[in-house]
Design a protein around this motif. Structure first.
Motif, short mmCIF file in Angstrom:
data_model
loop_
_atom_site.label_atom_id
_atom_site.label_comp_id
_atom_site.label_asym_id
_atom_site.label_seq_id
_atom_site.Cartn_x
_atom_site.Cartn_y
_atom_site.Cartn_z
N GLU A 111 -84.90 -32.22 -21.81
CA GLU A 111 -83.69 -31.50 -21.41
C GLU A 111 -83.97 -30.52 -20.28
N PRO A 169 -75.66 -32.44 -21.88
CA PRO A 169 -76.22 -33.29 -22.93
C PRO A 169 -75.19 -33.50 -24.06
N PHE A 184 -72.98 -31.62 -27.18
CA PHE A 184 -73.57 -30.79 -28.23
C PHE A 184 -72.94 -29.40 -28.17
N SER A 188 -78.61 -28.68 -28.63
CA SER A 188 -78.81 -30.06 -28.23
C SER A 188 -79.93 -30.69 -29.04
#
Length: 709
Positions: A111, A169, A184, A188
């Motif tokens: 991420e 994400p 999310f 996440s």
């Protein structure tokens, strides 16, 4: 209040309101773009443009990350797949993006890489000794500009997966890019979606470019992708890059792998026959640089570091005058050069000039001075440097800016090249002598061309006595309206003189097949009577000294017989124009006349005059005869088949080939100079084996009836 005072008061109030609105400017007017918003707001700053060029830039940001892994010795294969739904996928077998938690952000490594600008492992942390990625924005920029991006990482015996929607994400309902997306909310999640075989690592990234950002016609260019893949495979010996295009009905797959490195690359790029072998100039240099280094505590502290720069150059000279240079920093192309290219040219000029001065008596140089273009003429060079954290000018990395690299490259090149010129080996002595002869010849040609250009004026009809005697010039002084017909043979010249419009059509006859200039040297070409006459008549010089504005004619038309020999002569003439007068082709001023092959006289009943129809191929003739038969019309037998231009009378030649009202001309175009160069080299070059193979493979395309035996 009077109407006039009312209007005045309203105007005054309006002016006051306007002043108040425009004068107010405080902190609450400022916008702060956070995260990937800045990328979506100003994509051109990061990828250059939002057309096909920017789309390809995004793809290479992803591919270059895999290439950087291969440079470090991790993974020797990269797959690039163009899917039929508009997405693209990049797979490698490297270490895989880190999946553990990054302590400062509390996010997984995946991420961080795809959502945080200026985040990555290429900031001096020791993960990469040399890499193309520097700014830590490549993957995150691609993610921000993608409608959907899926990443799968094989690491630690597991497959970890994550998806993003325009940089955010979350989870998609299914595999389609436009499926329902749920971001999310609190935290996440990097999900485990499968198992990876023991010891297997790697990354798979698939993304769909966001059509809200990119133009409608932006598309992945397969040819450009293959060219860049080939280039990368040359630069990283042993790396295998597989390109698979699944967009067409028949998927196409191409694999690139080269073990010869940049020496093989230079041979591939070279447009001419060699004067020297490909010389390899290698070395290293150290320099000191102060850069901010990320400490374990999270602080960035300026630190003085010792850097090492590796220099590797492949250079060769050929018989032509074109210069082909490619420069790279950590396998990233720098088409606009930079400090490394400046250092290369500095070292090259220093050594060559010194050698010419030492051999001035043999070379008969006198007081003339070499210029850079004299040395670069006919040179093909691939320059690569590798160093940690190079400084580029902008994210597109087209210019290297690290100052210390200039002197390091100059020192390596001058040292290695001087050693080559001082070598006692017989081959080295012969080749270095040929290089000196070539650069001095280029210098003398440049000086002669300059002197000629200063004194040359376009010849008019009264001044044409200095031109070749066999030239039948036109009367007009209007260059755009004038035409030069290069005619095959003296027999056709006589007919063409009667058929032409002498106001604007000039004729220059040539005797048969001219010199094959693809094989011949410049001096041989200039000493050939036919080639010299063509260059003299056109009046714009040749090679590097060619000046398009000095050309005496607006069109140059090649008029040869419509048979195999005529096609051969036309090819030889085009080779001359391609190698020594290329701007004429690039500007679309070279044409091929299209004389007919047959004359069919259709007999009309009664007193109606017969009709004459010309056809230009066997297929066209058969179609015409079938049409006449169906209509019940008869024609004179036998149908006249022209064996050459000389068989036509003046009226026929004018009507079919020379008169602007009825003729057909084929413009010679050159969309891709490099592709054209390879075709000319195949058809007219020194290498017989490829030409023989081409003839054998293409023999089934040729009809026996097409051969004029």
């Amino acid at each position: 209040m009077t109407p006039r005072r009312v209007r005045h008061e309203r105007c005054r109030q309006a002016r006051i309101r306007w002043v108040i609105v425009t004068a107010e400017y405080s902190a609450h007017h400022l916008q702060v773009l956070e995260g990937l918003e800045a990328v979506r707001k100003r994509p051109g700053m990061y990828i250059g443009s939002t057309d096909s060029r920017g789309l390809m830039h995004c793809l290479w940001e992803i591919i270059d990350n895999s290439v950087d892994e291969a440079l470090g010795g991790f993974g020797q294969r990269i797959d690039v797949i163009l899917h039929d739904d508009g997405s693209v996928e990049v797979r490698d077998r490297a270490r895989g993006i880190p999946v553990d938690i990054e302590p400062r952000t509390g996010l997984s490594g995946v991420e961080v890489v795809f959502t945080k600008l200026h985040a990555g492992g290429k900031f001096g942390g020791g993960s990469y000794a040399a890499s193309g990625g520097l700014h830590g924005v490549g993957a995150s920029v691609v993610n921000a500009l993608s409608e959907r991006l899926d990443v799968d990482v094989d690491r630690g015996g597991k497959t970890w997966s994550m998806s993003f929607h325009r940089g955010e994400p979350g989870v998609f309902a299914n595999g389609a890019p436009d499926s329902a997306f749920t971001p999310f909310e609190e935290r996440s999640e990097l999900r485990v979606t499968g198992k990876a075989a023991r010891g297997v690592t790697g990354t798979r990234i698939r993304y769909w470019a966001d059509r809200q950002i990119f133009t409608k016609d932006a598309a992945f260019n397969l040819e450009e992708l293959e060219q860049r893949a080939r280039q990368t495979a040359f630069l990283v010996p042993g790396l295998e890059i597989v390109i698979r295009d699944q967009r067409a009905a028949e998927p196409v797959e191409t694999t690139y792998r080269f073990d010869g490195g940049i020496s093989e690359f230079a041979e591939f790029l070279a447009p001419d026959a060699p004067v020297t072998d490909t010389w390899r100039l290698t070395g290293t240099g150290m320099f000191t640089e102060t850069v901010p280094v990320l400490q374990p505590t999270g602080a960035m502290i300026p630190t003085e570091l010792q850097r090492e720069c590796h220099v590797d150059v492949a250079v060769r000279w050929g018989t032509g005058y074109e210069t082909v240079q490619r420069s790279f920093v950590n396998i990233i192309a720098t088409p606009k050069g930079g400090t490394h290219q400046a250092g290369f040219e500095l070292g090259l000029m220093k050594v060559i000039r010194a050698q010419v001065e030492q051999n001035a008596r043999r070379l008969k140089v006198g007081t003339d001075k070499l210029e850079k273009d004299d040395i670069l003429a006919g040179m093909t060079a691939v320059l690569t440097v590798r160093l940690p954290e190079p400084q580029f000018e902008g994210q597109t990395k087209e210019i290297l800016g690290t100052p210390a690299v200039r002197q390091i490259v100059a020192n390596v090149v001058s040292r290695e090249l001087a050693a080559k010129f001082a070598s006692p080996k017989r081959d080295d002595k012969a080749q270095t002598a040929q290089v000196l002869d070539k650069v001095v010849a280029e210098m003398k040609a440049r000086i002669s061309a300059r002197a000629h250009k200063e004194t040359q004026r376009r010849k008019n009809a009264l001044e044409s006595s200095s031109l070749p005697v066999k030239l039948a010039d036109c009367r007009t002084n209007d260059v755009e309206a004038s035409e030069l017909f290069i005619v095959e043979g003296d027999s056709a010249l006589g007919t063409a003189k009667l058929a032409r419009n002498s106001e604007y059509q000039a004729l220059l006859p040539i005797r048969g097949k001219i010199l094959n200039v693809q094989k011949a040297s410049v001096s041989d070409m200039l000493s050939n009577a036919e080639c010299a006459a063509i260059i003299q008549v056109i009046g714009a010089g040749s090679g590097r000294s060619f000046d398009l504005e000095s050309a005496r004619y607006g069109k140059v038309i090649l008029m040869s017989d419509a048979d195999v020999d005529g096609a051969h002569i036309r090819t030889l003439l085009l080779t001359l124009f391609f190698r020594y007068m290329r701007p004429l082709i690039e500007e679309g001023r070279v044409y091929a006349a299209v004389p007919p092959l047959h004359r069919v006289i259709v007999m009309n009943p009664g007193s109606k005059p017969n009709e004459t129809i010309y056809t230009y191929s066997e297929q066209e003739l058969h179609a015409l005869l079938a049409k006449l038969t169906k209509s019940g019309k008869r024609w004179h037998e036998p149908v006249q088949r022209y064996k050459g231009l000389g068989e036509m009378d003046a009226d026929q030649l004018a009507t079919t080939t020379m008169d602007r009202a009825g003729r057909t001309l084929r413009r010679v175009r050159m969309q891709d100079a490099e592709g054209a160069a390879s075709v000319f080299e195949l058809l007219m070059g020194n290498e017989v084996a490829p030409r023989k193979e081409f003839i054998i493979e293409s023999s089934d395309r040729l009809s026996r009836e097409s051969i004029d035996a």
